[in-house]
Design a protein around this motif. Structure first.
Motif, PDB file in Angstrom:
ATOM      1  N   LYS A 102       0.903  -1.278  -0.099  1.00  0.00           N
ATOM      2  CA  LYS A 102      -0.098   0.084   0.261  1.00  0.00           C
ATOM      3  C   LYS A 102       0.813   1.188   0.039  1.00  0.00           C
ATOM      4  CE  LYS A 102      -0.794   0.176   5.062  1.00  0.00           C
ATOM      5  NZ  LYS A 102       0.003   1.593   5.128  1.00  0.00           N
ATOM      6  N   ASP A 103       2.139   1.171   0.528  1.00  0.00           N
ATOM      7  CA  ASP A 103       2.859   2.290   0.235  1.00  0.00           C
ATOM      8  C   ASP A 103       3.915   2.384  -0.644  1.00  0.00           C
ATOM      9  OD1 ASP A 103       1.817   3.209   2.850  1.00  0.00           O
ATOM     10  OD2 ASP A 103       3.096   1.949   3.981  1.00  0.00           O
ATOM     11  N   ASP A 104       3.675   1.570  -1.839  1.00  0.00           N
ATOM     12  CA  ASP A 104       4.490   1.502  -2.917  1.00  0.00           C
ATOM     13  C   ASP A 104       4.128   2.792  -3.805  1.00  0.00           C
ATOM     14  OD1 ASP A 104       5.473   1.046  -5.615  1.00  0.00           O
ATOM     15  OD2 ASP A 104       5.752  -0.791  -5.102  1.00  0.00           O
ATOM     16  N   PRO A 105       5.287   3.633  -4.024  1.00  0.00           N
ATOM     17  CA  PRO A 105       4.975   4.961  -4.728  1.00  0.00           C
ATOM     18  C   PRO A 105       4.583   4.826  -6.033  1.00  0.00           C
ATOM     19  CG  PRO A 105       7.427   4.312  -4.652  1.00  0.00           C
ATOM     20  CD  PRO A 105       6.717   3.420  -3.863  1.00  0.00           C
ATOM     21  N   LEU A 106       4.272   3.537  -6.730  1.00  0.00           N
ATOM     22  CA  LEU A 106       3.766   3.220  -8.138  1.00  0.00           C
ATOM     23  C   LEU A 106       2.254   2.934  -7.901  1.00  0.00           C
ATOM     24  CD1 LEU A 106       6.507   1.169  -9.706  1.00  0.00           C
ATOM     25  CD2 LEU A 106       5.856   3.601 -10.388  1.00  0.00           C
ATOM     26  N   LEU A 107       1.969   2.715  -6.625  1.00  0.00           N
ATOM     27  CA  LEU A 107       0.383   2.413  -6.704  1.00  0.00           C
ATOM     28  C   LEU A 107      -0.428   3.336  -6.549  1.00  0.00           C
ATOM     29  CD1 LEU A 107      -1.447  -0.171  -5.816  1.00  0.00           C
ATOM     30  CD2 LEU A 107      -1.108   0.806  -3.246  1.00  0.00           C
ATOM     31  N   ASN A 108      -1.713   2.988  -7.468  1.00  0.00           N
ATOM     32  CA  ASN A 108      -2.684   4.164  -7.604  1.00  0.00           C
ATOM     33  C   ASN A 108      -3.778   3.648  -6.562  1.00  0.00           C
ATOM     34  OD1 ASN A 108      -4.080   6.405  -8.502  1.00  0.00           O
ATOM     35  ND2 ASN A 108      -5.370   4.686  -9.629  1.00  0.00           N
ATOM     36  N   ASN A 109      -4.391   2.514  -6.906  1.00  0.00           N
ATOM     37  CA  ASN A 109      -5.390   2.015  -6.365  1.00  0.00           C
ATOM     38  C   ASN A 109      -5.532   0.601  -5.827  1.00  0.00           C
ATOM     39  OD1 ASN A 109      -6.858   4.256  -5.420  1.00  0.00           O
ATOM     40  ND2 ASN A 109      -8.237   4.310  -7.336  1.00  0.00           N
ATOM     41  N   ILE A 110      -6.174  -0.064  -4.790  1.00  0.00           N
ATOM     42  CA  ILE A 110      -6.331  -1.407  -4.528  1.00  0.00           C
ATOM     43  C   ILE A 110      -7.642  -1.696  -4.655  1.00  0.00           C
ATOM     44  CG2 ILE A 110      -5.877  -3.288  -3.103  1.00  0.00           C
ATOM     45  CD1 ILE A 110      -3.590  -1.836  -1.960  1.00  0.00           C
ATOM     46  N   TYR A 111      -8.019  -2.777  -5.584  1.00  0.00           N
ATOM     47  CA  TYR A 111      -9.317  -3.261  -5.472  1.00  0.00           C
ATOM     48  C   TYR A 111      -9.568  -4.805  -5.493  1.00  0.00           C
ATOM     49  CZ  TYR A 111     -10.530   0.985  -8.410  1.00  0.00           C
ATOM     50  OH  TYR A 111     -10.533   2.264  -8.758  1.00  0.00           O
ATOM     51  N   ILE A 112     -10.263  -5.123  -4.337  1.00  0.00           N
ATOM     52  CA  ILE A 112     -10.538  -6.339  -3.890  1.00  0.00           C
ATOM     53  C   ILE A 112     -12.095  -6.732  -4.349  1.00  0.00           C
ATOM     54  CG2 ILE A 112     -10.388  -8.334  -2.231  1.00  0.00           C
ATOM     55  CD1 ILE A 112      -7.794  -6.729  -2.471  1.00  0.00           C
ATOM     56  N   VAL A 113     -12.007  -7.305  -5.223  1.00  0.00           N
ATOM     57  CA  VAL A 113     -13.588  -7.715  -5.846  1.00  0.00           C
ATOM     58  C   VAL A 113     -13.817  -9.195  -5.445  1.00  0.00           C
ATOM     59  CG1 VAL A 113     -15.188  -7.462  -7.872  1.00  0.00           C
ATOM     60  CG2 VAL A 113     -12.911  -6.224  -7.698  1.00  0.00           C
ATOM     61  N   ILE A 114     -14.922  -9.373  -4.859  1.00  0.00           N
ATOM     62  CA  ILE A 114     -15.483 -10.704  -4.370  1.00  0.00           C
ATOM     63  C   ILE A 114     -16.651 -11.006  -5.075  1.00  0.00           C
ATOM     64  CG2 ILE A 114     -16.359 -11.795  -2.502  1.00  0.00           C
ATOM     65  CD1 ILE A 114     -14.842 -10.080  -0.785  1.00  0.00           C
ATOM     66  N   ASP A 115     -16.543 -12.349  -5.652  1.00  0.00           N
ATOM     67  CA  ASP A 115     -17.822 -12.886  -6.553  1.00  0.00           C
ATOM     68  C   ASP A 115     -18.928 -13.368  -5.820  1.00  0.00           C
ATOM     69  OD1 ASP A 115     -18.834 -13.695  -8.769  1.00  0.00           O
ATOM     70  OD2 ASP A 115     -17.866 -15.823  -8.920  1.00  0.00           O
ATOM     71  N   GLY A 116     -19.504 -12.670  -4.947  1.00  0.00           N
ATOM     72  CA  GLY A 116     -20.677 -13.144  -4.359  1.00  0.00           C
ATOM     73  C   GLY A 116     -21.149 -11.943  -3.243  1.00  0.00           C
TER      74      GLY A 116
END
Length: 532
Positions: A102-116
């Motif tokens: 989460k602190d990586d300078p290249l990171l924009n957003n994190i999406y965790i998408v759950i199928d249900g």
């Protein structure tokens, strides 16, 4: 037109000698005990080329510089993790590895998408909020698509709520949860250059964004995949799979990467350039084969769509993750059936754009398509029409061919365990061969095959057809071995009996070694978990 003509000439150069020499019963060399055929020469040359090109790919990747001034980079990268009723322990480890990014300078957003989005799926949301407290959670009542405003409204809602988001949507399969994360990134392509896609049973290395992103910075590259390791080699099948994975990535994908034509970006660790994805994402979601909606092979089709654009797809061995492999034999078999079905389907799709890619892609597609059938047809011929001597040579050939690959891995990894890859030939004959045959016969079936890992058992009624296939094939092969021995009884020499006894003894010893190794690994793992 010139490239198509060149491909036609090369294919004639390859296959005409094979057909003519086999028809006339001529071999390139006859050593009484065994003969060298034109096909055998092709396979040896192909293996040597694979080794050389994979080494050159590793060297080329090592020379690519990391992205400098990452904090000031105009476009950054999203991380997308998808899952369906995952084993809670695996999902927790996965999210903990994502948290470290989460602190990586290249990171924009994190999406965790759950199928249900039902009550049975809420435990995954609870795990997410435990690992990422105070992060955004959205519960969707309908599937996002290009035909509704849901995805645009979702993007606006998420944009002002930090950079870590969990989305639960109605269960429809992996392709639809991938679509949600990819589409959100496409809507934000002014800020996003690429998306790192992963699965809910995968542990990502801390440097995976950096390593994948530096490859994607090249204009000609549309996607990049990384190195998969197995963190649960606790059964014979998962132990051998861990050896197979090393060679699948560090030999086969490394060779393909040198030519920019990796045929499949792996689901657990792959990064796609979002400008490319935006060009075909709706077509990819709506893929149909033989009149049915495609429910698996999402990663292979994503890769093919990138290649169809004329972009390169490469492999970076320095980008690493660890993933879960089937420990149960039947789950492994069903997984292979699913993969072979998607490979057959995507082989046909690949024919539409082979003129846009390197000739090496054509050769690799042909090898993958032809090799399996030659191995299976040769086995059947030897069992029911060949000599006992040919049967011995066939077994030796498969063991030695895989042993050469194992020695290659031993040298590079400095680990003697890879010599046990010579056993994988038996897995091929007893398991992968019937899986390939079954996948062709049942290619119209689009069901996933296995249950989710949150369930402890699969229903016998669901798996019965696979069990029948395995049993029938292996009885057929065993009958062929006995028939070969019976038919050639009077021509079997004492030396041949000793030889086959030695082979069986070596195979038995290797099985014992594998059993001991995986038991030791399991004990170590149990101790580590206890201490934690």
């Amino acid at each position: 037109a010139t490239k198509v003509l060149f491909v036609f000439i090369i294919l004639n150069f390859m296959f005409t000698p094979m057909i003519v020499l086999y028809s006339l019963g001529i071999s390139l060399a006859d050593f009484q005990v065994f003969t060298i055929s034109i096909y055998g020469v092709y396979i040896v040359i192909y293996l040597v080329i694979q080794m050389v090109f994979s080494l050159l790919n590793s060297y080329n990747i090592s020379k690519i510089p990391n992205i400098v001034n990452a904090d000031n980079t105009t476009k950054k990268y999203n991380v997308l993790v998808v899952g369906y009723r995952e084993n809670p322990s695996l999902f927790t480890k996965c999210l903990e590895s994502v948290y470290a990014l989460k602190d990586d300078p290249l990171l924009n957003n994190i999406y965790i998408v759950i199928d249900g989005n039902k009550e049975e799926d809420m435990y995954m949301k609870d795990i997410f909020t435990t690992v990422f407290p105070n992060s955004n959670v959205k519960l969707l009542e309908e599937l996002p698509s290009s035909n509704n405003e849901l995805i645009h409204n979702l993007k606006r809602d998420l944009y002002s709520n930090g950079k870590v988001h969990c989305i639960l949507q109605p269960h429809k399969g992996k392709r639809h949860v991938l679509y949600t994360g990819l589409k959100l990134s496409c809507l934000d392509k002014e800020q996003v250059k690429g998306v790192l896609c992963s699965d809910s049973d995968t542990i990502l290395d801390i440097n995976c964004i950096t390593e994948l992103a530096k490859c994607l910075e090249k204009e000609e590259v549309g996607a990049v995949t990384g190195n998969l390791e197995i963190y649960n080699p606790y059964s014979i099948i998962s132990y051998l799979t861990s050896l197979r994975y090393w060679l699948a990535f560090n030999l086969e994908r490394g060779y393909q990467s040198f030519n920019g034509v990796v045929l499949c970006v792996s689901g657990p660790l792959g990064m796609y350039k979002i400008d490319c994805v935006d060009m075909f994402i709706e077509e990819w979601l709506a893929q149909v084969f033989l009149g049915k909606e495609c429910t698996y092979g999402d990663d292979r089709h994503l890769t093919n769509q990138i290649l169809a654009l004329g972009k390169k797809v490469i492999y970076n061995p320095r980008a690493i993750c660890k993933t879960d492999a089937p420990e149960e034999y039947l789950r492994f078999f069903i997984q292979q059936v699913r993969w072979y079905k998607s490979s057959a389907r995507e082989f046909l799709f690949s024919l539409k754009f082979i003129h846009k890619q390197s000739l090496w892609m054509v050769l690799d597609l042909l090898y993958q398509f032809v090799y399996a059938f030659i191995v299976i047809i040769a086995l059947l011929y030897i069992l029911f029409a060949g000599t006992f001597q040919q049967l011995i040579v066939y077994i030796y050939t498969i063991i030695i061919f895989n042993m050469i690959k194992g020695v290659y891995a031993c040298i590079l990894e400095k680990d003697i365990k890879y010599i046990l890859f010579s056993m994988y030939g038996l897995v091929y004959i007893t398991t992968l061969a019937p899986a390939k045959i079954y996948s062709i016969l049942d290619i119209k079936d689009v069901t996933w095959g296995t249950t989710n890992r949150f369930k402890t058992q699969s229903k016998l009624s669901v798996n019965l057809k696979y069990i029948i296939c395995i049993v029938v094939w292996n009885i057929f092969v065993a009958s062929g071995v006995f028939y070969n021995i019976y038919r050639n009884y009077h021509n079997i020499s004492r030396d041949e009996v000793i030889t086959i006894s030695c082979v069986c003894g070596i195979i038995f010893i290797k099985y014992v070694v594998i059993i001991l190794l995986h038991r030791i690994s399991k004990r170590k793992s149990n101790k580590e978990n206890t201490y934690v």
